[in-house]
Design an enzyme around this catalytic site. Structure first.
Site, PDB file in Angstrom:
ATOM      1  N   ALA A  84       0.821  -1.215   0.000  1.00 50.17           N
ATOM      2  CA  ALA A  84       0.000   0.000   0.000  1.00 50.17           C
ATOM      3  C   ALA A  84       0.858   1.269   0.000  1.00 50.17           C
ATOM      4  O   ALA A  84       0.482   2.275  -0.601  1.00 50.17           O
ATOM      5  CB  ALA A  84      -0.945   0.001   1.196  1.00 50.17           C
ATOM      6  N   THR A  85       2.018   1.231   0.650  1.00 45.68           N
ATOM      7  CA  THR A  85       2.854   2.442   0.673  1.00 45.68           C
ATOM      8  C   THR A  85       3.245   2.837  -0.743  1.00 45.68           C
ATOM      9  O   THR A  85       3.161   4.016  -1.125  1.00 45.68           O
ATOM     10  CB  THR A  85       4.117   2.197   1.541  1.00 45.68           C
ATOM     11  OG1 THR A  85       3.696   1.841   2.848  1.00 45.68           O
ATOM     12  CG2 THR A  85       4.999   3.432   1.606  1.00 45.68           C
ATOM     13  N   ASN A 164      -6.208   2.982  10.798  1.00 46.28           N
ATOM     14  CA  ASN A 164      -5.431   1.838  11.286  1.00 46.28           C
ATOM     15  C   ASN A 164      -5.192   1.856  12.788  1.00 46.28           C
ATOM     16  O   ASN A 164      -4.701   0.877  13.343  1.00 46.28           O
ATOM     17  CB  ASN A 164      -4.077   1.773  10.567  1.00 46.28           C
ATOM     18  CG  ASN A 164      -3.344   3.077  10.626  1.00 46.28           C
ATOM     19  OD1 ASN A 164      -3.824   4.086  10.101  1.00 46.28           O
ATOM     20  ND2 ASN A 164      -2.201   3.094  11.276  1.00 46.28           N
ATOM     21  N   GLN A 192      -6.573  -1.086   5.373  1.00 49.67           N
ATOM     22  CA  GLN A 192      -7.162  -1.781   6.530  1.00 49.67           C
ATOM     23  C   GLN A 192      -8.556  -2.324   6.264  1.00 49.67           C
ATOM     24  O   GLN A 192      -8.999  -3.233   6.961  1.00 49.67           O
ATOM     25  CB  GLN A 192      -7.223  -0.830   7.738  1.00 49.67           C
ATOM     26  CG  GLN A 192      -5.874  -0.466   8.303  1.00 49.67           C
ATOM     27  CD  GLN A 192      -5.155  -1.650   8.965  1.00 49.67           C
ATOM     28  OE1 GLN A 192      -5.736  -2.720   9.198  1.00 49.67           O
ATOM     29  NE2 GLN A 192      -3.890  -1.469   9.263  1.00 49.67           N
ATOM     30  N   SER A 212      -3.333  -3.641   0.077  1.00 47.30           N
ATOM     31  CA  SER A 212      -2.149  -4.420   0.423  1.00 47.30           C
ATOM     32  C   SER A 212      -2.562  -5.843   0.782  1.00 47.30           C
ATOM     33  O   SER A 212      -3.610  -6.039   1.400  1.00 47.30           O
ATOM     34  CB  SER A 212      -1.488  -3.746   1.628  1.00 47.30           C
ATOM     35  OG  SER A 212      -0.263  -4.342   1.914  1.00 47.30           O
ATOM     36  N   ALA A 213      -1.723  -6.834   0.422  1.00 45.63           N
ATOM     37  CA  ALA A 213      -2.106  -8.227   0.687  1.00 45.63           C
ATOM     38  C   ALA A 213      -1.911  -8.635   2.148  1.00 45.63           C
ATOM     39  O   ALA A 213      -2.665  -9.453   2.673  1.00 45.63           O
ATOM     40  CB  ALA A 213      -1.292  -9.165  -0.212  1.00 45.63           C
ATOM     41  N   HIS A 214      -0.906  -8.034   2.803  1.00 44.78           N
ATOM     42  CA  HIS A 214      -0.560  -8.602   4.123  1.00 44.78           C
ATOM     43  C   HIS A 214      -1.511  -8.206   5.249  1.00 44.78           C
ATOM     44  O   HIS A 214      -1.383  -8.691   6.369  1.00 44.78           O
ATOM     45  CB  HIS A 214       0.898  -8.279   4.496  1.00 44.78           C
ATOM     46  CG  HIS A 214       1.168  -6.887   4.954  1.00 44.78           C
ATOM     47  ND1 HIS A 214       1.290  -6.556   6.274  1.00 44.78           N
ATOM     48  CD2 HIS A 214       1.358  -5.744   4.271  1.00 44.78           C
ATOM     49  CE1 HIS A 214       1.564  -5.257   6.389  1.00 44.78           C
ATOM     50  NE2 HIS A 214       1.604  -4.742   5.178  1.00 44.78           N
ATOM     51  N   THR A 253       9.839  -6.739 -12.689  1.00 49.19           N
ATOM     52  CA  THR A 253       9.333  -8.107 -12.807  1.00 49.19           C
ATOM     53  C   THR A 253       8.274  -8.366 -11.751  1.00 49.19           C
ATOM     54  O   THR A 253       8.470  -8.040 -10.573  1.00 49.19           O
ATOM     55  CB  THR A 253      10.500  -9.102 -12.631  1.00 49.19           C
ATOM     56  OG1 THR A 253      11.455  -8.832 -13.646  1.00 49.19           O
ATOM     57  CG2 THR A 253      10.036 -10.543 -12.727  1.00 49.19           C
ATOM     58  N   CYS A 339       7.169   6.043  18.470  1.00 49.74           N
ATOM     59  CA  CYS A 339       8.432   6.723  18.700  1.00 49.74           C
ATOM     60  C   CYS A 339       9.248   6.763  17.429  1.00 49.74           C
ATOM     61  O   CYS A 339       9.927   5.816  17.083  1.00 49.74           O
ATOM     62  CB  CYS A 339       9.217   6.137  19.841  1.00 49.74           C
ATOM     63  SG  CYS A 339       9.052   4.400  20.012  1.00 49.74           S
TER      64      CYS A 339
HETATM   65  C1  LIG Z   1      -3.932   2.528   6.654  1.00 45.25           C
HETATM   66  C2  LIG Z   1      -2.644   2.015   6.131  1.00 45.25           C
HETATM   67  N1  LIG Z   1      -2.136   2.526   4.997  1.00 45.25           N
HETATM   68  C3  LIG Z   1      -0.983   2.098   4.470  1.00 45.25           C
HETATM   69  C4  LIG Z   1      -0.257   1.111   5.070  1.00 45.25           C
HETATM   70  C5  LIG Z   1       1.032   0.652   4.456  1.00 45.25           C
HETATM   71  O1  LIG Z   1       0.839  -0.613   3.886  1.00 45.25           O
HETATM   72  P1  LIG Z   1       2.068  -1.514   3.394  1.00 45.25           P
HETATM   73  O2  LIG Z   1       2.620  -2.148   4.619  1.00 45.25           O
HETATM   74  O3  LIG Z   1       1.439  -2.516   2.470  1.00 45.25           O
HETATM   75  O4  LIG Z   1       3.027  -0.639   2.693  1.00 45.25           O
HETATM   76  C6  LIG Z   1      -0.744   0.546   6.264  1.00 45.25           C
HETATM   77  C7  LIG Z   1       0.007  -0.501   6.987  1.00 45.25           C
HETATM   78  O5  LIG Z   1       0.983  -0.318   7.590  1.00 45.25           O
HETATM   79  C8  LIG Z   1      -1.957   1.015   6.801  1.00 45.25           C
HETATM   80  O6  LIG Z   1      -2.448   0.528   7.946  1.00 45.25           O
END
Ligand SMILES: Cc1ncc(COP(=O)(O)O)c(C=O)c1O
Length: 411
Positions: A84-85, A164, A192, A212-214, A253, A339
């Site tokens: 997602a980032t 989140n 989320q 994001s998949a994780h 890739t 922090c």
């Molecule tokens: C709301 C939100 N946006 C973005 C991210 C970033 O996702 P990723 O870990 O897939 O880069 C997260 C997770 O850390 C998230 O909770």
């Protein structure tokens, strides 16, 4: 890590994972779907001249279709990324670089994830005009404030779906309607909420969606950006060059096993989302009741009813959450402070909701998920109550009580 936990807690104490908003375990069905793509079907999806490549491509396209289906989007509008980032970077910088002649105003909220806030900060340095909207004490945006902020020269509105830290769900359909009316694109960070609560890019008028998949019982290191292809079409300046993969929007890739896992996770979520979230919501209510029955001074941060099922953020009066978590390392939780420097600061989300630092320092985030059991909730609640009572009755000596250690908030 397991050895470290065993040493700390003794072998008999089972670690309990309640940090599913930081990341989720891979669903065994997802892992099974991925394994052949590490072994026999290992081809490069860009290899067009042999069967290995063809099989990789068809697996990638099947995954794209599953993800599209989960958000009511055409498969071709899904661009695979590393998470997602990266999707957020592509969406926000991509729009800013393509449409800066149309306007230089971007509207967002103070409670967005750092992935969004940090990207937007860089655009501010580049001369974009940024509006960061305030939220109320539940973490909600005022739609009137959104309506006022989105002027005709606004090119982008970036608002997350589920927060989140506190699980607040924003009214994306209403925000989408405002953005569409002013000719601004809507980017939504749905890292989320994907697969936890319904998302429909058409009815919600979402133009760009970062996922994001994780966070969805899939693997780490793979994500996607939905990028609308018509009504209106969104054109993005690519941020990663080199080969023109993903229709030129993101070179490199493809992570075929990861993408297959993401697709499988999306298909499972599509079939099981309703049952999953009802079960997780019941567990959340059970946990909250157990905490309230055992301790006075428990306050929910955010609205109790309108939030993501798996998220419970509570402040425990007269407790330092970091000290509590340090005493129960066998339970995976997050605190209400972060922090980024040596000295922990109250989280920017809790601060934006107007929480006093003391309450933010007393806050714990529980992240419940598909594999959380009632027995785990009972056991975690019991250990938290006992430790909190101990901390209240015999607080650590002043030296120990200083917040010198740093339990970083898992995002
Ligand atoms: C709301 C939100 N946006 C973005 C991210 C970033 O996702 P990723 O870990 O897939 O880069 C997260 C997770 O850390 C998230 O909770």
């Amino acid at each position: 890590m397991i050895a470290y936990l065993s040493a700390l807690c003794g072998d008999k104490m089972q670690p309990i994972y309640l940090d599913n908003l930081a990341t989720t375990p891979v669903d065994p069905r997802v892992l099974d779907a991925m394994l052949p793509y590490f072994r026999e079907t290992f081809g490069n999806a860009a290899s067009q001249t042999h069967l290995f490549g063809h099989r990789a491509v068809s697996a990638v396209e099947e995954a794209r279709a599953h993800i599209g289906c989960l958000i009511n989007a055409e498969a071709r509008a899904i661009v695979f990324t590393s998470g997602a980032t990266e999707s957020v970077n592509l969406a926000i910088k991509g729009v800013a670089q393509t449409y800066h002649d149309r306007g230089r105003r971007i509207v967002t909220a103070r409670t967005e994830h750092r992935a969004v806030l940090d990207v937007i900060d860089t655009l501010e340095t580049d001369g974009f005009e940024i509006v960061r909207l305030d939220v109320d004490s539940d973490g909600h945006l005022s739609l009137d404030a959104v309506d006022e902020a989105v002027t005709p020269d606004t090119i982008l509105v970036s608002i997350m779906h589920a927060n989140n830290e506190v699980g607040t769900l924003h009214d994306i359909a209403a925000i989408g309607a405002i953005a569409r009316d002013r000719g601004a694109f809507l980017h939504c960070d749905a890292a989320q909420s994907l697969g936890k609560t319904p998302i429909d890019v058409e009815t919600m008028k979402i133009d760009l969606l970062s996922i994001s998949a994780h966070k969805l019982y899939g693997p780490k290191g793979v994500g996607a950006l939905y990028c609308r292809r018509r009504d209106p079409r969104v054109r993005l300046a690519p941020q990663v060059h080199g080969g023109g993969h993903e229709r030129g929007m993101r070179s490199g890739t493809l992570n075929v096993p990861g993408i297959v896992g993401f697709g499988a996770a999306a298909a499972i979520a599509g079939a099981e989302m309703t049952a999953d979230s009802e079960r997780v919501m019941d567990l959340r209510q059970h946990l909250l009741a157990a905490l309230r029955n055992g301790l006075d001074g428990i306050t929910v941060n955010g609205r109790e009813d309108a939030s993501l099922a798996g998220c419970l953020n509570v402040a425990i009066d007269r407790i330092d959450a970091m000290q509590l978590l340090e005493r129960i390392p066998e339970i995976a939780l997050s605190t209400g402070s972060a922090c980024t420097t040596a000295i922990p600061q109250p989280s920017h989300v809790l601060s934006a909701m107007g929480l006093e630092p003391e309450r933010a320092y007393a806050s714990i985030r529980f992240g419940l998920g598909r594999f959380t059991t009632r027995a785990e909730i009972d056991s975690a609640a019991e250990r938290i109550l006992a430790t909190a009572t101990e901390l209240r009755t015999c607080p650590p000596a002043d030296d120990d009580a200083e917040r010198t250690s740093c339990v970083r908030l898992s995002t």
